[in-house]
Motif scaffolding. Structure first.
Motif, mmCIF file in Angstrom:
data_model
loop_
_atom_site.group_PDB
_atom_site.id
_atom_site.type_symbol
_atom_site.label_atom_id
_atom_site.label_comp_id
_atom_site.label_asym_id
_atom_site.label_seq_id
_atom_site.Cartn_x
_atom_site.Cartn_y
_atom_site.Cartn_z
ATOM 1 N N ALA A 122 6.740 -20.240 -47.083
ATOM 2 C CA ALA A 122 7.046 -19.421 -48.259
ATOM 3 C C ALA A 122 8.216 -20.020 -49.030
ATOM 4 N N PHE A 123 9.172 -20.608 -48.311
ATOM 5 C CA PHE A 123 10.307 -21.278 -48.962
ATOM 6 C C PHE A 123 9.824 -22.473 -49.778
ATOM 7 N N GLN B 43 6.869 -23.043 -50.922
ATOM 8 C CA GLN B 43 6.071 -22.516 -52.036
ATOM 9 C C GLN B 43 6.975 -21.982 -53.149
ATOM 10 N N SER B 44 8.029 -21.294 -52.772
ATOM 11 C CA SER B 44 8.954 -20.734 -53.754
ATOM 12 C C SER B 44 9.653 -21.838 -54.544
ATOM 13 N N VAL B 45 10.089 -22.880 -53.858
ATOM 14 C CA VAL B 45 10.750 -24.012 -54.540
ATOM 15 C C VAL B 45 9.763 -24.670 -55.493
ATOM 16 N N GLN B 46 8.533 -24.878 -55.028
ATOM 17 C CA GLN B 46 7.508 -25.492 -55.883
ATOM 18 C C GLN B 46 7.240 -24.638 -57.119
ATOM 19 N N GLN B 47 7.130 -23.339 -56.906
ATOM 20 C CA GLN B 47 6.818 -22.445 -58.019
ATOM 21 C C GLN B 47 7.965 -22.409 -59.027
ATOM 22 N N GLN B 48 9.196 -22.255 -58.533
ATOM 23 C CA GLN B 48 10.337 -22.161 -59.440
ATOM 24 C C GLN B 48 10.636 -23.476 -60.153
ATOM 25 N N LEU C 263 13.444 -31.826 -46.353
ATOM 26 C CA LEU C 263 13.726 -30.504 -45.788
ATOM 27 C C LEU C 263 12.920 -29.423 -46.503
ATOM 28 N N VAL C 264 12.798 -29.561 -47.816
ATOM 29 C CA VAL C 264 11.991 -28.590 -48.576
ATOM 30 C C VAL C 264 10.533 -28.712 -48.171
ATOM 31 N N GLN D 60 12.363 -26.158 -44.236
ATOM 32 C CA GLN D 60 13.634 -25.943 -43.542
ATOM 33 C C GLN D 60 14.653 -25.296 -44.484
ATOM 34 N N ARG D 61 14.452 -24.019 -44.727
ATOM 35 C CA ARG D 61 15.248 -23.243 -45.693
ATOM 36 C C ARG D 61 16.758 -23.376 -45.469
ATOM 37 N N GLU D 62 17.217 -23.051 -44.275
ATOM 38 C CA GLU D 62 18.664 -23.032 -43.999
ATOM 39 C C GLU D 62 19.284 -24.410 -44.210
ATOM 40 N N ALA D 63 18.630 -25.437 -43.717
ATOM 41 C CA ALA D 63 19.172 -26.792 -43.847
ATOM 42 C C ALA D 63 19.183 -27.243 -45.307
ATOM 43 N N ALA D 64 18.116 -26.950 -46.035
ATOM 44 C CA ALA D 64 18.045 -27.354 -47.443
ATOM 45 C C ALA D 64 19.086 -26.629 -48.286
ATOM 46 N N LEU D 65 19.202 -25.315 -48.093
ATOM 47 C CA LEU D 65 20.158 -24.544 -48.883
ATOM 48 C C LEU D 65 21.595 -24.782 -48.437
ATOM 49 N N GLY D 66 21.773 -25.305 -47.247
ATOM 50 C CA GLY D 66 23.107 -25.619 -46.756
ATOM 51 C C GLY D 66 23.541 -27.042 -47.037
ATOM 52 N N ALA D 67 22.698 -27.833 -47.667
ATOM 53 C CA ALA D 67 23.020 -29.232 -47.951
ATOM 54 C C ALA D 67 24.111 -29.331 -49.014
#
Length: 185
Positions: free
Chosen positions: A13-14, A16-21, A55-56, A60-67
């Motif tokens: 879902a993460f 997919q969300s990144v792709q969509q946005q 990561l996207v 890997q939501r946490e790792a990507a958003l924590g980069a």
């Protein structure tokens, strides 16, 4: 004790969300490394752009958003220009930064504080008011003497105007920020 399966679990879902946005197809990235090779801030980052893209892809939501690189990104679009598959990598980084901001992931607090001060300045004045930007940054970080030695030279060259530059349609800028807040809510 953390379960390693939790760390490695793919959050589709993460992705997919990144792709969509971002309106980008993350599956097109085949990790060639051109984005990182051309990145002017890659040396300052502990997580290369290529790795963030992976990561996207891996959810890997946490790792990507924590980069840290999503906060260090200068939005220069060199990565986008160099991508052989025409992925707008800078746009993906921008989406990740917005997601991290909404979810309160802060890898680089001072950079986030600078971004916040920058956006506040644009919202208030219609464009960046440098003196106000620096005052807001200092207020947020408490770093009162950071680069203070540069101010006299910049003032002498007219690079730090004491008043904001006039903008003809501040309401249009406010509408942009309103739309952003509505979409982010």
């Amino acid at each position: 004790m953390r379960d390693d399966r939790t760390i490695r679990r793919c959050d589709a879902a993460f992705t997919q969300s990144v792709q969509q946005q971002s309106e980008q197809n993350m599956a097109l990235c085949y990790q060639c490394g051109n984005c990182t090779a051309g990145c002017p801030v890659a040396r300052a980052s502990s997580t290369p752009v290529t790795q963030v893209m992976r990561l996207v892809q891996a959810g890997q939501r946490e790792a990507a958003l924590g980069a840290d690189s999503i906060w260090l990104c200068a939005s220069c679009e060199t990565c986008t220009t160099r991508c052989p598959n025409d992925i707008d990598v800078a746009r993906v980084m921008d989406v990740l930064r917005h997601m991290a901001r909404r979810e309160n992931h802060v890898a680089e607090k001072n950079i986030r504080d600078f971004w916040d001060a920058f956006l506040e300045s644009v919202e208030k004045h219609g464009r960046v008011y440098e003196v106000g930007l620096m005052a807001a940054y200092v207020r947020k970080t408490g770093r009162f003497w950071t680069d203070a030695d540069l101010a006299p030279a910049a003032l002498g060259k007219g690079k730090l105007p004491l008043r904001p530059h006039p903008v003809t349609d501040k309401e249009a800028i406010r509408q942009i920020f309103r739309r952003y807040r509505e979409r982010s809510a």
